[in-house]
Design a protein around this motif. Structure first.
Motif, PDB file in Angstrom:
ATOM      1  N   ALA A  22      20.329  47.808 -72.263  1.00 10.64           N
ATOM      2  CA  ALA A  22      19.203  48.270 -71.443  1.00 10.64           C
ATOM      3  C   ALA A  22      17.908  47.598 -71.885  1.00 10.64           C
ATOM      4  N   ALA A  23      17.100  47.231 -70.918  1.00 14.51           N
ATOM      5  CA  ALA A  23      15.813  46.599 -71.202  1.00 14.51           C
ATOM      6  C   ALA A  23      14.667  47.603 -71.174  1.00 14.51           C
ATOM      7  N   GLU A  24      14.810  48.680 -70.420  1.00 15.88           N
ATOM      8  CA  GLU A  24      13.763  49.681 -70.290  1.00 15.88           C
ATOM      9  C   GLU A  24      14.384  51.074 -70.285  1.00 15.88           C
ATOM     10  N   LEU A  25      13.599  52.056 -70.718  1.00 10.84           N
ATOM     11  CA  LEU A  25      14.054  53.443 -70.791  1.00 10.84           C
ATOM     12  C   LEU A  25      13.076  54.337 -70.034  1.00 10.84           C
ATOM     13  N   ASP A  26      13.614  55.160 -69.138  1.00 11.21           N
ATOM     14  CA  ASP A  26      12.811  56.157 -68.419  1.00 11.21           C
ATOM     15  C   ASP A  26      13.193  57.526 -68.966  1.00 11.21           C
ATOM     16  N   MET A  27      12.343  58.098 -69.800  1.00  8.05           N
ATOM     17  CA  MET A  27      12.666  59.378 -70.443  1.00  8.05           C
ATOM     18  C   MET A  27      11.965  60.532 -69.752  1.00  8.05           C
ATOM     19  N   VAL A  28      12.638  61.668 -69.709  1.00  7.61           N
ATOM     20  CA  VAL A  28      12.057  62.872 -69.128  1.00  7.61           C
ATOM     21  C   VAL A  28      11.416  63.689 -70.241  1.00  7.61           C
ATOM     22  N   THR A  60      15.461  68.502 -71.357  1.00  7.36           N
ATOM     23  CA  THR A  60      15.575  69.613 -72.300  1.00  7.36           C
ATOM     24  C   THR A  60      16.473  69.317 -73.491  1.00  7.36           C
ATOM     25  N   THR A  61      17.092  68.118 -73.537  1.00  6.92           N
ATOM     26  CA  THR A  61      17.873  67.786 -74.718  1.00  6.92           C
ATOM     27  C   THR A  61      16.951  67.646 -75.926  1.00  6.92           C
ATOM     28  N   SER A  62      17.531  67.777 -77.111  1.00  8.63           N
ATOM     29  CA  SER A  62      16.727  67.690 -78.330  1.00  8.63           C
ATOM     30  C   SER A  62      16.168  66.286 -78.501  1.00  8.63           C
ATOM     31  N   THR A  63      15.121  66.189 -79.313  1.00  6.40           N
ATOM     32  CA  THR A  63      14.559  64.875 -79.607  1.00  6.40           C
ATOM     33  C   THR A  63      15.600  63.978 -80.263  1.00  6.40           C
ATOM     34  N   ALA A  64      16.385  64.539 -81.168  1.00  7.98           N
ATOM     35  CA  ALA A  64      17.421  63.738 -81.834  1.00  7.98           C
ATOM     36  C   ALA A  64      18.419  63.190 -80.826  1.00  7.98           C
ATOM     37  N   ALA A  65      18.780  64.005 -79.837  1.00  7.77           N
ATOM     38  CA  ALA A  65      19.710  63.545 -78.811  1.00  7.77           C
ATOM     39  C   ALA A  65      19.086  62.444 -77.963  1.00  7.77           C
ATOM     40  N   LYS A  66      17.807  62.578 -77.640  1.00  3.23           N
ATOM     41  CA  LYS A  66      17.127  61.540 -76.861  1.00  3.23           C
ATOM     42  C   LYS A  66      17.066  60.226 -77.640  1.00  3.23           C
ATOM     43  N   VAL A  67      16.807  60.329 -78.923  1.00  7.48           N
ATOM     44  CA  VAL A  67      16.756  59.124 -79.754  1.00  7.48           C
ATOM     45  C   VAL A  67      18.134  58.459 -79.803  1.00  7.48           C
ATOM     46  N   ALA A  68      19.178  59.257 -80.005  1.00  9.42           N
ATOM     47  CA  ALA A  68      20.538  58.696 -80.050  1.00  9.42           C
ATOM     48  C   ALA A  68      20.903  58.065 -78.714  1.00  9.42           C
ATOM     49  N   GLU A  69      20.552  58.723 -77.632  1.00 12.60           N
ATOM     50  CA  GLU A  69      20.835  58.189 -76.297  1.00 12.60           C
ATOM     51  C   GLU A  69      20.081  56.879 -76.085  1.00 12.60           C
ATOM     52  N   SER A  70      18.842  56.825 -76.563  1.00 16.23           N
ATOM     53  CA  SER A  70      18.040  55.609 -76.437  1.00 16.23           C
ATOM     54  C   SER A  70      18.677  54.461 -77.198  1.00 16.23           C
ATOM     55  N   ARG A  71      19.085  54.717 -78.421  1.00 15.10           N
ATOM     56  CA  ARG A  71      19.679  53.656 -79.243  1.00 15.10           C
ATOM     57  C   ARG A  71      20.974  53.133 -78.625  1.00 15.10           C
ATOM     58  N   GLN A  72      21.775  54.028 -78.079  1.00 16.43           N
ATOM     59  CA  GLN A  72      23.011  53.593 -77.444  1.00 16.43           C
ATOM     60  C   GLN A  72      22.724  52.757 -76.209  1.00 16.43           C
ATOM     61  N   ALA A  73      21.757  53.202 -75.418  1.00 16.63           N
ATOM     62  CA  ALA A  73      21.410  52.463 -74.204  1.00 16.63           C
ATOM     63  C   ALA A  73      20.931  51.055 -74.545  1.00 16.63           C
TER      64      ALA A  73
END
Length: 240
Positions: free
Chosen positions: A93-99, A75-88
């Motif tokens: 991180a080699a792979e991302l599992d997004m909800v 339920t986090t915003s798309t912007a938050a998911k993108v920021a979290e992805s970039r930090q990871a």
């Protein structure tokens, strides 16, 4: 029981060992990272704050490090998911599992769901993105819609569950997901994948990656069946 249709090494190559419970201490995490290295599995899936540590501890082991995005509710915003992805990714991180945003998917707002996924896929670049649908909360039609949105958005995998929703992978949902997506999209089963027979059944249904914290039990059983011996002592790493 009959011998497995996959070798222990083949199964190890399809396991993402889950280290995601919020209460795990650093010692707990390290013990499970060491288990992953000992069994030579494909990857671990750790909490975002553990990525850099896991990358350092597993250096040279051949075990990749993945993490979760928007976990566990989506339920986090798309912007938050993108920021979290970039930090990871910056942390190694080699792979991302997004909800997915489960509420949007259940509302029929599939264009918004697709845009949310696409933003993470674009942020990930060449890295693998797996889209967690949380099938326990969805109807069959919603599962289909989520799979189609993930495929259109460029995801590499669709995945059944977080393991935190009170329901995990089922044969019916796995089969539905496999029928829905094309051959370029793989299916990951997670939630309740704790034993070898479950792995073999799901693989026969088209699953190519497994999220589990039952790695030791599964691989010990696979090795034992290959040799016809009793399983070795097992490490219980909990359910996922």
């Amino acid at each position: 029981m009959s011998a497995p249709t996959l070798t222990a090494a083949e199964i190890a190559g399809m396991i993402d060992h889950a280290i995601l419970k919020p209460e795990l201490t650093r010692d707990d995490v390290d013990a499970q990272l060491d288990t992953a290295a000992r069994y030579g599995i494909f990857s671990v899936c750790v909490r975002p704050g553990d990525v850099a540590h896991a990358v350092a501890r597993l250096a040279g082991s051949g075990v990749a490090v993945g993490t979760v995005i928007g976990f566990p509710h989506g339920t986090t915003s798309t912007a938050a998911k993108v920021a979290e992805s970039r930090q990871a990714l910056a942390d190694g991180a080699a792979e991302l599992d997004m909800v997915v945003n489960i509420g949007l998917l259940r509302s029929g707002l599939t264009d918004d769901v697709e845009a949310d996924i696409r933003a993470v896929v674009e942020a990930a670049g060449e890295h693998v993105v797996k889209v967690i649908l949380e099938t326990a909360f969805l109807t069959d039609d919603e599962i289909v819609a989520g799979c189609e949105a993930a495929e259109r958005a460029g995801a590499a995998f669709v995945k059944t569950s977080t393991g935190f929703a009170g329901g995990g992978a089922t044969p019916e949902h796995v089969a539905l997901m496999r029928r829905t997506v094309g051959p370029s999209v793989q299916v990951k089963a997670s939630g309740g994948v704790r034993d070898l027979d479950t792995v073999l059944a799901f693989h026969a249904a088209g699953v190519t990656r497994f999220g589990t914290s039952g790695t030791a039990t599964i691989l010990d059983d696979a090795a034992a069946r290959e040799t016809g011996s009793d399983a070795a002592a097992r490490v219980d790493t909990g359910s996922y």
